[in-house]
Motif scaffolding. Structure first.
Motif, mmCIF file in Angstrom:
data_model
loop_
_atom_site.group_PDB
_atom_site.id
_atom_site.type_symbol
_atom_site.label_atom_id
_atom_site.label_comp_id
_atom_site.label_asym_id
_atom_site.label_seq_id
_atom_site.Cartn_x
_atom_site.Cartn_y
_atom_site.Cartn_z
ATOM 1 N N HIS A 216 0.812 -1.220 0.000
ATOM 2 C CA HIS A 216 0.000 0.000 0.000
ATOM 3 C C HIS A 216 0.848 1.274 0.000
ATOM 4 O O HIS A 216 0.452 2.301 0.524
ATOM 5 C CB HIS A 216 -0.973 -0.027 1.174
ATOM 6 C CG HIS A 216 -1.981 -1.135 1.046
ATOM 7 N ND1 HIS A 216 -2.793 -1.266 -0.074
ATOM 8 C CD2 HIS A 216 -2.269 -2.193 1.841
ATOM 9 C CE1 HIS A 216 -3.556 -2.340 0.069
ATOM 10 N NE2 HIS A 216 -3.251 -2.927 1.208
ATOM 11 N N LYS A 217 2.021 1.187 -0.592
ATOM 12 C CA LYS A 217 2.870 2.386 -0.756
ATOM 13 C C LYS A 217 3.233 2.470 -2.244
ATOM 14 O O LYS A 217 4.361 2.156 -2.644
ATOM 15 C CB LYS A 217 4.160 2.254 0.066
ATOM 16 C CG LYS A 217 3.944 2.088 1.562
ATOM 17 C CD LYS A 217 4.290 3.366 2.290
ATOM 18 C CE LYS A 217 4.230 3.158 3.786
ATOM 19 N NZ LYS A 217 3.289 4.077 4.427
ATOM 20 N N PRO A 218 2.268 2.856 -3.087
ATOM 21 C CA PRO A 218 2.520 2.848 -4.536
ATOM 22 C C PRO A 218 3.720 3.693 -4.938
ATOM 23 O O PRO A 218 4.407 3.364 -5.912
ATOM 24 C CB PRO A 218 1.222 3.388 -5.142
ATOM 25 C CG PRO A 218 0.406 3.896 -4.010
ATOM 26 C CD PRO A 218 0.908 3.279 -2.751
ATOM 27 N N PRO B 19 -2.280 -5.517 -5.655
ATOM 28 C CA PRO B 19 -3.468 -4.654 -5.724
ATOM 29 C C PRO B 19 -3.550 -3.859 -7.027
ATOM 30 O O PRO B 19 -2.539 -3.330 -7.503
ATOM 31 C CB PRO B 19 -3.303 -3.697 -4.539
ATOM 32 C CG PRO B 19 -2.038 -4.023 -3.865
ATOM 33 C CD PRO B 19 -1.326 -5.099 -4.632
ATOM 34 N N PRO B 20 -4.759 -3.761 -7.614
ATOM 35 C CA PRO B 20 -4.933 -2.988 -8.845
ATOM 36 C C PRO B 20 -4.447 -1.545 -8.709
ATOM 37 O O PRO B 20 -3.903 -0.982 -9.660
ATOM 38 C CB PRO B 20 -6.448 -3.035 -9.084
ATOM 39 C CG PRO B 20 -6.897 -4.262 -8.380
ATOM 40 C CD PRO B 20 -6.000 -4.437 -7.199
ATOM 41 N N SER B 21 -4.606 -0.964 -7.516
ATOM 42 C CA SER B 21 -4.186 0.441 -7.333
ATOM 43 C C SER B 21 -2.687 0.592 -7.590
ATOM 44 O O SER B 21 -2.231 1.583 -8.165
ATOM 45 C CB SER B 21 -4.535 0.921 -5.924
ATOM 46 O OG SER B 21 -3.973 0.033 -4.970
ATOM 47 N N LEU B 22 -1.934 -0.417 -7.182
ATOM 48 C CA LEU B 22 -0.481 -0.372 -7.370
ATOM 49 C C LEU B 22 -0.122 -0.554 -8.860
ATOM 50 O O LEU B 22 0.744 0.139 -9.401
ATOM 51 C CB LEU B 22 0.157 -1.465 -6.502
ATOM 52 C CG LEU B 22 1.651 -1.354 -6.281
ATOM 53 C CD1 LEU B 22 2.000 -1.716 -4.842
ATOM 54 C CD2 LEU B 22 2.360 -2.301 -7.207
ATOM 55 N N VAL C 35 1.847 -9.404 -14.214
ATOM 56 C CA VAL C 35 1.381 -9.510 -12.821
ATOM 57 C C VAL C 35 1.087 -10.971 -12.513
ATOM 58 O O VAL C 35 0.425 -11.665 -13.292
ATOM 59 C CB VAL C 35 0.103 -8.659 -12.589
ATOM 60 C CG1 VAL C 35 -0.394 -8.820 -11.150
ATOM 61 C CG2 VAL C 35 0.385 -7.191 -12.880
ATOM 62 N N GLY C 36 1.591 -11.451 -11.372
ATOM 63 C CA GLY C 36 1.324 -12.827 -10.975
ATOM 64 C C GLY C 36 1.371 -13.002 -9.475
ATOM 65 O O GLY C 36 1.776 -12.102 -8.736
ATOM 66 N N GLY C 37 0.931 -14.178 -9.056
ATOM 67 C CA GLY C 37 0.975 -14.527 -7.635
ATOM 68 C C GLY C 37 -0.377 -14.411 -6.964
ATOM 69 O O GLY C 37 -0.914 -13.323 -6.809
ATOM 70 N N GLU D 176 -9.342 -7.924 -13.457
ATOM 71 C CA GLU D 176 -9.075 -6.714 -12.665
ATOM 72 C C GLU D 176 -7.630 -6.227 -12.872
ATOM 73 O O GLU D 176 -7.371 -5.031 -12.941
ATOM 74 C CB GLU D 176 -9.274 -7.145 -11.215
ATOM 75 C CG GLU D 176 -9.374 -6.106 -10.168
ATOM 76 C CD GLU D 176 -9.537 -6.798 -8.803
ATOM 77 O OE1 GLU D 176 -10.648 -6.803 -8.289
ATOM 78 O OE2 GLU D 176 -8.528 -7.336 -8.276
ATOM 79 N N LYS D 177 -6.708 -7.174 -13.002
ATOM 80 C CA LYS D 177 -5.288 -6.810 -13.221
ATOM 81 C C LYS D 177 -5.118 -6.176 -14.606
ATOM 82 O O LYS D 177 -4.373 -5.217 -14.782
ATOM 83 C CB LYS D 177 -4.354 -8.037 -13.123
ATOM 84 C CG LYS D 177 -4.534 -8.929 -11.914
ATOM 85 C CD LYS D 177 -4.426 -8.222 -10.601
ATOM 86 C CE LYS D 177 -4.722 -9.164 -9.451
ATOM 87 N NZ LYS D 177 -5.169 -8.468 -8.236
#
Ligand code: 1GP
Length: 254
Positions: free
Chosen positions: A155-157, A188-191, A205-207, A217-218
């Protein structure tokens, strides 16, 4: 395979399909008997390319494994996703030449790569330079433990964006945002959105992606490629794989 590089083939897939669907196969979690059926099913269900590798690799003969893999993968690229210098094979179409840019462990930033480069060169294997960023995903993952590095905070983009920009300025061709195999929470999509609005490198994006909705969403957030492994191995069902392919491919680029 055509003479087009695997990297350009990936870019072409992204351009045509909106985003690419990459299936991760861990040699430690498949048997030689299950492999042909699994690959066949995946090719028919819409997987665009295979990533093969794992952070442990107990399978003794990686080279023979890749050779067998190539017999069934039709025209789909087989790309090594190496957990170490022991995972290199001339039978693959390309190798993700990873640098663990989220960490500060010199071995994973550049040391192992120096050992691997002459081997990759002599085998004439295509290296695809990829900045690998581990993203915190709820609990300690194998990638985190095995690399001895801390993932980036989820949560620290601004921290992730700074790493992504660094990757771009270094000239990496791909950026892999990794929650870790079997992650509790996916990236997270925001990132993804923050990174995609700042850098131009295609993002993988994976995992921990467990549903087609999560995969979509990704892509909506800007992922050029989505990787799934664990859930497809567990379900091993054509319709399920197909639903991921449709979710990832449905969003066409302009
Ligand atoms: C791991 O990103 C891949 O390196 C895939 O993760 O196994 O959780 O799908 P999963």
């Amino acid at each position: 395979m055509s003479s087009m590089s695997v990297y350009h083939k990936l870019l072409e897939i992204k351009q045509k399909m909106g985003a690419g669907f990459l299936m991760l196969i861990d040699p430690d979690k498949t048997t030689p008997e299950s492999l042909p059926g699994l690959i066949d099913k995946a090719c028919d269900a819409g997987v665009d390319a295979f990533l093969v590798g794992g952070s442990l690799l107990l399978t003794p003969d990686f080279d023979a494994y890749i050779k067998t893999f190539k017999q069934y993968s039709k025209d789909k690229p087989v790309i090594i996703f190496p957990g170490g210098v022991h995972q290199i094979s001339a039978h693959a179409d390309a190798i993700l030449f990873l640098s663990l840019l989220s960490g500060r462990n010199a071995d994973h930033l550049v040391g192992t790569q120096v050992q691997a480069s002459p081997i990759i060169h002599s085998l004439k294997l295509e290296p695809i330079s990829t900045a690998y960023l581990l993203i915190e995903s709820g609990e300690v993952t194998s990638a985190e433990f095995m690399s001895g590095t801390r993932p980036l905070p989820r949560h620290k983009p601004e921290i992730a964006v700074a790493h992504a920009l660094t990757a771009q300025y270094f000239g990496f061709k791909l950026l892999y945002l990794e929650g870790g195999s079997g992650a509790k929470f996916s990236v997270p999509p925001s990132l993804i959105r923050a990174i995609n609005s700042t850098v131009e490198i295609p993002v993988i994006v994976g995992g921990g992606i467990r549903t087609p909705e999560e995969a979509a969403e990704k892509v909506e957030a800007g992922a050029s490629f989505v990787v799934t492994g664990t859930i497809l191995e567990a379900q091993n069902d054509s319709n399920f794989i197909q639903s991921f392919a449709s979710a990832i491919h449905q969003i066409k680029s302009d």
